[in-house]
Write a protein that holds these residues in place. Structure first.
Motif, PDB file in Angstrom:
ATOM      1  N   VAL A  18      -2.075  -7.171 -11.545  1.00  0.00           N
ATOM      2  CA  VAL A  18      -2.428  -6.968 -10.137  1.00  0.00           C
ATOM      3  C   VAL A  18      -1.949  -5.586  -9.733  1.00  0.00           C
ATOM      4  O   VAL A  18      -0.797  -5.231  -9.948  1.00  0.00           O
ATOM      5  N   PRO A  20      -0.981  -2.496  -7.048  1.00  0.00           N
ATOM      6  CA  PRO A  20      -0.214  -2.534  -5.787  1.00  0.00           C
ATOM      7  C   PRO A  20      -1.096  -2.777  -4.555  1.00  0.00           C
ATOM      8  O   PRO A  20      -0.632  -3.328  -3.577  1.00  0.00           O
ATOM      9  N   ASN A  21      -2.348  -2.339  -4.589  1.00  0.00           N
ATOM     10  CA  ASN A  21      -3.184  -2.586  -3.416  1.00  0.00           C
ATOM     11  C   ASN A  21      -3.754  -3.996  -3.397  1.00  0.00           C
ATOM     12  O   ASN A  21      -4.580  -4.337  -2.555  1.00  0.00           O
ATOM     13  N   GLY A  22      -3.308  -4.827  -4.334  1.00  0.00           N
ATOM     14  CA  GLY A  22      -3.741  -6.224  -4.325  1.00  0.00           C
ATOM     15  C   GLY A  22      -4.950  -6.490  -5.196  1.00  0.00           C
ATOM     16  O   GLY A  22      -5.366  -7.639  -5.359  1.00  0.00           O
ATOM     17  N   PHE A  23      -5.516  -5.433  -5.781  1.00  0.00           N
ATOM     18  CA  PHE A  23      -6.690  -5.610  -6.616  1.00  0.00           C
ATOM     19  C   PHE A  23      -6.286  -6.268  -7.953  1.00  0.00           C
ATOM     20  O   PHE A  23      -5.390  -5.767  -8.638  1.00  0.00           O
ATOM     21  N   MET A 407      -9.108   1.105  -0.597  1.00  0.00           N
ATOM     22  CA  MET A 407      -8.968  -0.285  -1.006  1.00  0.00           C
ATOM     23  C   MET A 407     -10.266  -0.839  -1.604  1.00  0.00           C
ATOM     24  O   MET A 407     -10.269  -1.946  -2.143  1.00  0.00           O
TER      25      MET A 407
END
Lengths: 522, 362, 309, 374
Positions: A18, A20-23, A407
């Motif tokens: 994962v 850091p931007n949640g992707f 994002m």
């Protein structure tokens, strides 16, 4: 899942990563490679290939999962431990220091020492030895910045081999090569395979995979959707597995109806910052209602030409007229006010500001105009509405117009760029590598939009390294080699890839008369 | 599904930022407490004055507000320039020259009240602009590094200002190098009796609002932010990068200059600065604390003013030197500017969240 | 006027140029080594100030100038580590980290000085020691040259020796190769297992060492006391010297000497009939002029290539 | 993350505590009792009572000169008069001065508040009017007493030009080269007042004397001060008068290194260096004293006795023993000392009137400098 076949040299189990931007780039991915094979790793962009390989090479740390080498679990925290385990990687962007020599680049990290000083002679010797062993031809004392692309790639491969790489990861190695260089590379890869090396081959080009690979793993949306022998699958099968639906590989478009001249380039020449001639006496016309393709191996002047046509690079010799207006001394804004626009080659550098919202990225070319401002303040409502409209019309997947654009996935970022550049209804637009690195769905969408724009009466210059794209999408086409136009095809229907390859490599060149036909307004 | 996931990760990011700032401030205060424990013979007494001193009397609180004014200006000035990604340190010199410019008008010309002060403030702003422009022009024209040139310019501004003060403004009857005293018409009136809090606080608040509008609601602000975020993108979009950089430095210089003018006209009766006042450098701390957003600048400026006044009171009432604040400031700057500070924690939050999503999908 | 000219061409003037160049040269080398590895260290001013204090305090505490220098260097290393950790691990913008260190140093040294000596101005109450001055045996006896080159503080010789050492390090050692690779293409370094962060840690530590020797020189060579803000912008001038030094140790020695000369000149010109403020401006104004000239030359070189037929 | 923050804070603390630990001391000299806790002794300064005195300095201690002399006054009051004292450094930041002064004025514990310098006089006049029951003393300047204001303030002014005149005499008599030096911190009126007396005094014994004049540009850059000193020495100066506060240490250092004489300022600097650095003390010819300590102690003594003349200003000079020269270097001959004493008498008697920088324009001062330029 992970069958314990004895000859699997590498097994990656349940890898999850994962960002850091949640992707979520990898979701429980399983991946195994047998000794001595060339293993293809395919998937759309954003499917997680690069991430998986970065995990293997120690550039990224997985959030869960494990890696087994020859049946033993290993911890790979950084590239040096990967190298220690005999894994080597040839990156898409060359990992070389241009001002240093080949030998220095080869030995960096494992420098030979004489007492405590660096032993350059030994470095040269080491380079010669490894080149000889694998039958590569390279000058150890040359400076890397002076080498052609194919040579640089050889340095990269040798670099990995010198460090004892048994497993070699090649990340889209043919993207920057000419067809001939590609052939040469394949010969060398087969040689490596014969010497017992294992190769992981990442590519988009299904034909190449069919040609050289033994087995294949397909990733989709961060998950592994299976592995198989390449022989058992057709190109269509692979494509279907990658995207999960049928993608029309051929681009559908109607006959072009070129009208008046919009862009006229005459006797344009330019040099790059090292003083090398990069454009030599280039002349051509582009008409309203046509897609004018520019093909060629990268680095033959297309990028510089694109920069000149859009005002990013000054030029001093020759002329460029858009709708009869010479743009030599015009600012970029003035050029854009001639109703021109530009989808840039490098979208992350030129196409967007990452931390800024989608909305604000959508107005960068027009924010200053009267209709967007009222007594000093920006018209927020109008800008919002326009943003929502564009997001909807260009199918941008996001949480709304206020989301920072960084994002989004690559394809969606490109859709934002395209939305901005296309929605201004340009008379002239330069589209540079419009589908590079984006997923098939977005690619299809962007291509359709280009055709739509043509039908609305724009003059379009399309530059693309994707031979298929430039041949299928263009109505007429030029080929550039070493800063010159070497071929002009008024009609793209009957060109073969082989023929293109010969022009692109400078093996063949059309007569000046034939090329001269590209000028419609004498 | 995917939408919901990224939405929540965005919320986490925002919530996390606030958390980070609080932790950074907490850590720095903790270090300060430890240092005070070390340095003081009566640490508890020192701490009491440090933390509670500023709100124990109205006058002390007035001191916080007095200091709040120049710090706000400093923060705004730096924020506008940092938003354009220009590390122009000349705000410091502009603050100084702004004070000088205001003083020149204040003692040099006669005008009716209010108008006199307004003209003096504008003169200060103009002086500030001139100085901040120089590194910008050097950068745009010749790509000269603005950090180095602006640091040097601060010294030049100081010596130039001392020259003007000494040879043009000096009151020979004064026992030190100082201008003639300002007439009442040019001074900013005190608004809270028994404190020094003056009209400048309104000017500062108005400038906060204007700066916010300028940066986030006008085309110029838009151009500045886009240029700061990605110069190549700005250039590609047709934004005149050079003129935008210059514009942002003009705005920053004007704010710093006006800050200097406000400070001099509000807090002093004569111009007597013989060294740089420091508010420009303070502006860096404030701007970073406020994430370069004018909205948060007053908050950050108030915080810093509170700390400083607390430390001053502490030094007067106990045996701890007020310079301890400079250590607190440095820690705050580093921790807040550190993008990865507490990042593992944030990442864990996001991973957990995403894994939940993956499970839901499966 | 003639008297001034006579002074400028005197041996003692040239001697003072070398003396004034020393701290700038050390700090400029500190800036160079980080710059070559792709990090900008603008915290030099603060590091110098903190080391200057540490050296004085330690030399007084241990009654040893040498131990004073060691502690000054340790301080420099600690600050190098703090910068490296903040910038490389916490990913704070290194320029901001540098600014933070400078802001901290000015107040922090006073805080520490006050806590130790009960004095906010200087360290007169500490019996601190200085590094010795060295008379060079043979050169010292040559008439004019000897009086210029001999008799400087030990740290001055270390400064000029450092020029050679940094050159050796950068161009003749494996570490130097790695530093240059990291500066030119950090991804390339990473891809062959060179730990970029480690290299940048190393250069920041070396930078801290060089800057701290510069700081120690201020309080234990040039002066024999610490006094508040005694570095007085020399760390910033060093940044300018680095910017003009064409990225090589020898170039930086040249530009540092120019700044040393400008400083010496400003000192000697005070007797002329010029307002003192203008004389005081000379080194700073010269820096800006130098920066412009350097930038113009660099741009012209680039443009020339761009235009040529 | 936890490791991150811990490491950073640990490092900082370690760096700090290391320095503390190394010296093994955190000696606090010149610090008096905590005033807040002490019992109040009724606000009025009734005669005979032990007074509680606050001294507010608009600078910082450690200059070995002016402000340190004031702090020394506090010690003298404690030991000689049994006063309770508190020295507060308001620092050089002007915006802090009024708050600190108001703060002290509102503190019922303080009987007398002492401030100094011209910069404080206007501020004091303003505050003193708001607290008519408090008593104030200002040194080195006078408040404006016209219109009967400031009846609760006593002002002390110093004739620093008188002591610097004597410094000029001593310097010119000692110099072998006929060239003197003068290193000021910054150009300001008090510093130039020193300069005026110095020039006049030097010319009085040697009309052809030349004086090299430099200013550091601040009061902190010791290194630059030293460099200026060395430049002056190179240009022939062999006695240098420093009026540069902290930066003046650089002048002393430079003179000591080159074996030339330096004349100190404000405090007796030879005594200050006697124990910590005898070599430097050796190079100090004498010091031009401004006895802030004596003068404020004297004033407080009078206040204690109830005889202090509030609402008035006194100008203290040689005649009052509040300015003068400090201890001489052992190499200064009797002749020189006698000559200086002779001039001191002339000034005391009024037969010599010493030039002042007060009320002079920049160009007039420039003219005086020009008259001794080499």
């Amino acid at each position: 899942m992970a069958e314990n076949v004895a000859d699997n040299v590498l097994v990656m189990e349940n890898i999850t990563k994962v960002y850091p931007n949640g992707f979520v780039a990898n979701k429980n991915v399983n991946f195994s490679v047998r000794k001595g094979e060339i293993h293809a790793l395919v998937g759309e962009n954003g499917a997680g290939k690069s991430t998986l390989m970065k995990v293997l090479f120690g550039i990224e740390t997985p959030d869960s999962g494990r890696i087994l080498l020859n049946g033993k679990e290993v911890q790979i925290h950084n590239p040096s431990s990967a190298i220690k385990y005999g894994i080597g990687m040839v990156h898409q962007h060359f990992m070389l220091a241009p001002s240093l020599t080949v030998a220095e680049n080869m030995v960096m990290g494992i420098e030979p020492k004489n007492m405590f000083l660096f032993d350059f002679a030994k470095a040269v010797q080491m380079t010669e030895d490894v080149a000889k062993k694998y039958n590569f031809d390279i000058d150890p004392k040359a400076h890397v910045k002076d080498l052609p692309v194919g040579q640089k790639q050889k340095v990269e491969i040798l670099k990995a081999l010198m460090r004892g790489a048994q497993i070699l990861i090649l990340d889209e190695p043919t993207a920057v090569l000419t067809p001939q260089e590609t052939t040469e590379l394949f010969v060398q890869l087969k040689e490596l395979k014969k010497q017992g090396h294992t190769i992981i081959f990442i590519s988009h080009k299904l034909r190449e995979i069919k040609e050289i690979c033994d087995r294949i793993t397909i990733l989709r949306d961060g998950r592994s959707v299976g592995e198989a022998d390449v022989k058992e699958l057709s190109e269509q099968d692979i494509s279907n597995s990658m995207v999960g639906r049928n993608v029309v590989l051929d681009i559908q478009k109607t006959e072009a109806h070129p009208a008046e001249n919009i862009l006229s380039v005459r006797e344009l020449s330019a040099v790059n910052k090292f003083g090398k001639t990069i454009l030599n006496n280039v002349s051509f016309d582009v008409r309203r209602g046509e897609i004018f393709g520019i093909a060629g191996v990268e680095g033959n002047g297309q990028s510089e030409l694109a920069e000149i046509l859009t005002g990013l690079r000054p030029y001093f010799n020759g002329s460029v007229k858009i709708k009869g207006v010479e743009i030599q001394n015009l600012s970029i804004r003035k050029i854009r006010e001639l109703k021109t626009s530009h989808v840039p080659e490098d979208r992350m550098t030129f196409g967007i500001a990452g931390d800024v919202s989608i909305k604000e990225n959508l107005i960068s070319d027009r924010f200053y105009k009267k209709e967007y401002n009222h007594s000093g303040l920006q018209k927020a409502k109008m800008i919002n509405e326009e943003a929502d409209r564009n997001i909807k019309e260009y199918l941008v997947k996001c949480d709304g117009r206020e989301q920072p654009i960084r994002m989004l996935s690559g394809g969606n970022i490109q859709k934002v760029v395209v939305a901005r550049e296309f929605s201004s209804n340009p008379d002239f637009i330069l589209v540079d590598q419009p589908t590079r690195g984006i997923d098939v769905g977005a690619t299809e969408f962007v291509r359709k939009q280009i055709v739509k724009l043509r039908d609305q009466g724009s003059a379009i210059v399309l530059i693309s390294a994707d031979l298929n794209e430039v041949m299928e999408l263009s109505d007429s086409l030029i080929v550039m080699y070493e800063g010159e136009i070497v071929a002009y095809f008024p009609d793209t229907k009957n060109i073969t890839e082989k023929e293109m390859g010969e022009y692109m490599l400078g093996i063949k060149k059309m007569s000046p008369e034939e090329i001269g036909d590209v000028i419609h307004e004498k | 599904m995917k939408n919901k996931q990224s939405y929540s990760s965005k919320t986490i990011e925002n919530r996390f930022e606030i958390f980070r700032v609080i932790v950074a401030i907490g850590i720095s205060l903790l270090v300060a407490l430890l240092l005070i424990m070390f340095a003081s013979k009566q640490p508890l007494n020192a701490l009491k004055w440090f933390l509670a001193g500023p709100i124990m009397t109205m006058r002390n609180f007035g001191n916080v507000l007095e200091l709040f004014i120049p710090l706000t200006f400093g923060g705004l000035s730096i924020a506008v320039m940092f938003q354009c990604n220009q590390f122009n340190m000349a705000a410091e010199g502009s603050f100084f020259l702004g004070g000088l410019g205001a003083a020149m008008i204040a003692v040099g010309v006669k005008m009716p009240s209010v108008i006199h002060a307004v003209v003096a403030l504008l003169a200060g702003a103009l002086f500030g602009v001139v100085l901040c422009l120089i590194p910008a022009i050097l950068k745009v024209k010749w790509k000269a590094n603005e950090v180095v040139s602006s640091l040097m310019l601060n010294y030049i501004a100081l010596f130039f200002g001392s020259y003007i003060l000494q040879y043009m403004l000096m009151d020979p009857d004064a026992g030190y190098i100082a201008s003639h005293s300002f007439p009442k018409s040019a001074r900013l009136a005190v608004i809270i009796p028994k404190t020094g809090v003056h009209m400048g606080i309104f000017i500062a608040i108005v400038m906060v609002v204007l700066t916010y509008l300028f940066l986030y609601r006008t085309k110029w602000g838009y151009a500045i932010r886009i240029t700061g975020q990605n110069e190549n993108f700005a250039k590609y979009s047709g934004i005149g990068v050079g003129s935008t950089i210059i514009l942002s430095q003009i705005a920053g210089g004007a704010l710093a200059g006006m800050g200097g003018a406000t400070q001099v006209l509000g807090m002093y009766t004569r111009f007597s600065w013989v060294s740089l006042p420091g508010y420009g450098f303070d502006g860096i701390i404030i701007s970073i604390l406020a994430k370069n957003n004018p909205k948060f600048i007053p908050l950050a400026a108030f915080f810093l003013a509170y700390l400083r006044v607390g430390a001053d009171i502490m030094s007067r009432r106990s045996d701890v030197a007020p310079e301890v604040v400079s250590i607190i400031q440095a820690i705050i700057v580093v921790l807040i500017a550190g993008k990865m500070f507490l990042d593992t924690y944030k990442h864990k939050m996001i991973v957990k969240n995403s894994q939940r999503q993956v499970k839901e999908e499966a | 006027m003639n008297a001034v000219m006579a002074t400028i061409f005197s041996a003692s003037f040239l001697f003072s140029v070398i003396r004034l160049t020393t701290p700038i040269l050390l700090a400029a080398l500190a800036a160079l080594i980080t710059d070559r590895a792709g990090v900008m260290n603008i915290g030099l001013e603060g590091i110098m100030l903190c080391s200057a204090l540490a050296g004085v305090v330690a030399s007084a505490a241990f009654h040893s100038a040498f131990l004073g220098l060691i502690f000054a260097i340790i301080t420099g290393v600690v600050f190098g580590l703090i910068m490296a950790y903040s910038a490389l691990n916490l990913k704070a913008d290194i320029i901001l980290v540098g600014i933070a260190i400078n802001l901290m140093a000015s107040g922090g040294t006073i805080f520490v000085l006050y806590s130790i000596c009960g004095d906010k101005g200087n360290s007169t109450s500490l019996k601190s020691l200085t590094m010795p001055s060295i008379n060079i045996p043979v050169i010292g006896n040559i008439p004019v040259l000897g009086s210029i080159l001999s008799g400087h503080n030990l740290l001055t010789y270390i400064a000029f020796l450092s020029v050679f050492l940094i050159w050796l390090l950068l161009y003749k050692t494996p570490l130097g190769l790695r530093i240059r690779v990291v500066g030119e293409n950090p991804n390339a370094a990473e891809s062959v297992g060179i730990n970029v962060r480690k290299i940048q840690y190393i250069v920041l530590i070396i930078s801290g060492v060089l800057a701290s020797i510069g700081g120690a020189y201020m309080s234990m060579g040039y002066m024999d006391k610490f006094s508040r803000d005694m570095v007085a912008g020399r760390g910033f001038i060093a940044l300018a010297a680095e910017a003009l030094g064409t990225g090589t140790p020898v170039g930086i020695m040249g530009s540092s000497l120019i700044f040393g000369a400008a400083d010496a000149l400003a000192t000697n010109l005070q007797v002329l009939n010029i307002p003192v403020q203008f004389v005081q401006m000379i080194p700073y104004a010269l820096t800006i002029v130098g920066l412009i000239v350097y930038s113009v030359m660099r741009n012209r070189k680039e443009k020339k290539i761009g235009i040529s037929k | 993350m936890k490791i991150g923050k811990r490491l950073l804070s640990a490092l900082l603390i370690a760096a700090m505590s290391l320095t503390f630990a190394l010296t093994g001391c955190s000696s606090q000299e010149a610090k008096s009792e905590e005033p807040a806790g002490s019992t109040s002794q009724s606000g009025s300064a009734a005669s005979g009572k032990k007074l509680n005195v606050a001294i507010l300095l608009n600078g910082t201690l450690g200059d070995k000169a002016f402000f340190d002399s004031a702090a020394n006054g506090a010690k003298m009051m404690e030991s000689e008069l049994g006063c309770t004292t508190k020295v507060i450094e308001m620092t050089a930041d002007e915006t802090k001065w009024v708050p600190a002064l108001t703060d002290a004025s509102e503190n019922p514990d303080y009987d007398i508040i002492i401030v100094g310098t011209w910069q404080m006089s206007e501020k004091l006049a303003q505050i003193a009017a708001q607290y008519p029951d408090k008593k104030y003393i200002i040194f080195d300047s006078s408040v404006d007493y016209t219109d009967g204001k400031c009846s609760n303030v006593y002002s002390i002014e110093y004739k620093q030009n008188e002591c610097s005149f004597l410094a000029g005499v001593a310097g010119a008599l000692t110099s072998k080269t006929g060239k003197l030096g003068f290193v000021g911190g910054m150009e300001n009126t008090v510093i130039n007042d020193f300069l005026m007396g110095y020039i006049q005094g030097a010319k009085a014994v040697n009309p052809n004397i030349k004086i090299l004049i430099s200013y550091v540009g601040n009061f902190t850059d010791t290194a630059h001060a030293k460099e200026l000193t060395l430049a002056q020495i190179n240009q022939g100066a062999d006695v240098i008068f420093q009026v540069a506060s902290n930066a003046g240490l650089g002048v002393i250092d430079g003179c000591a290194a080159k074996g030339k004489y330096v004349i100190g300022v404000d405090s007796d600097q030879a005594l200050a260096f006697q124990s910590s650095d005898p070599a430097k003390a050796q190079s100090i010819l004498t010091s031009a004293l401004k006895r802030v300590d004596i003068s404020i102690t004297k004033a407080v003594k009078e206040a204690q006795a109830g005889t202090l003349k509030y609402g008035q200003s006194e100008s203290l000079g040689l005649a009052d023993d509040c300015v003068g020269l400090g201890t001489y270097n052992k190499n200064v001959t009797k002749d020189v000392q006698d000559k200086v004493a002779e001039y001191a008498e002339k000034i005391k008697s009024g037969s010599i009137k010493v030039d002042s920088a007060f009320g002079k324009s920049t160009s007039e001062i420039e003219a005086a400098r020009k008259s001794v330029r080499p």
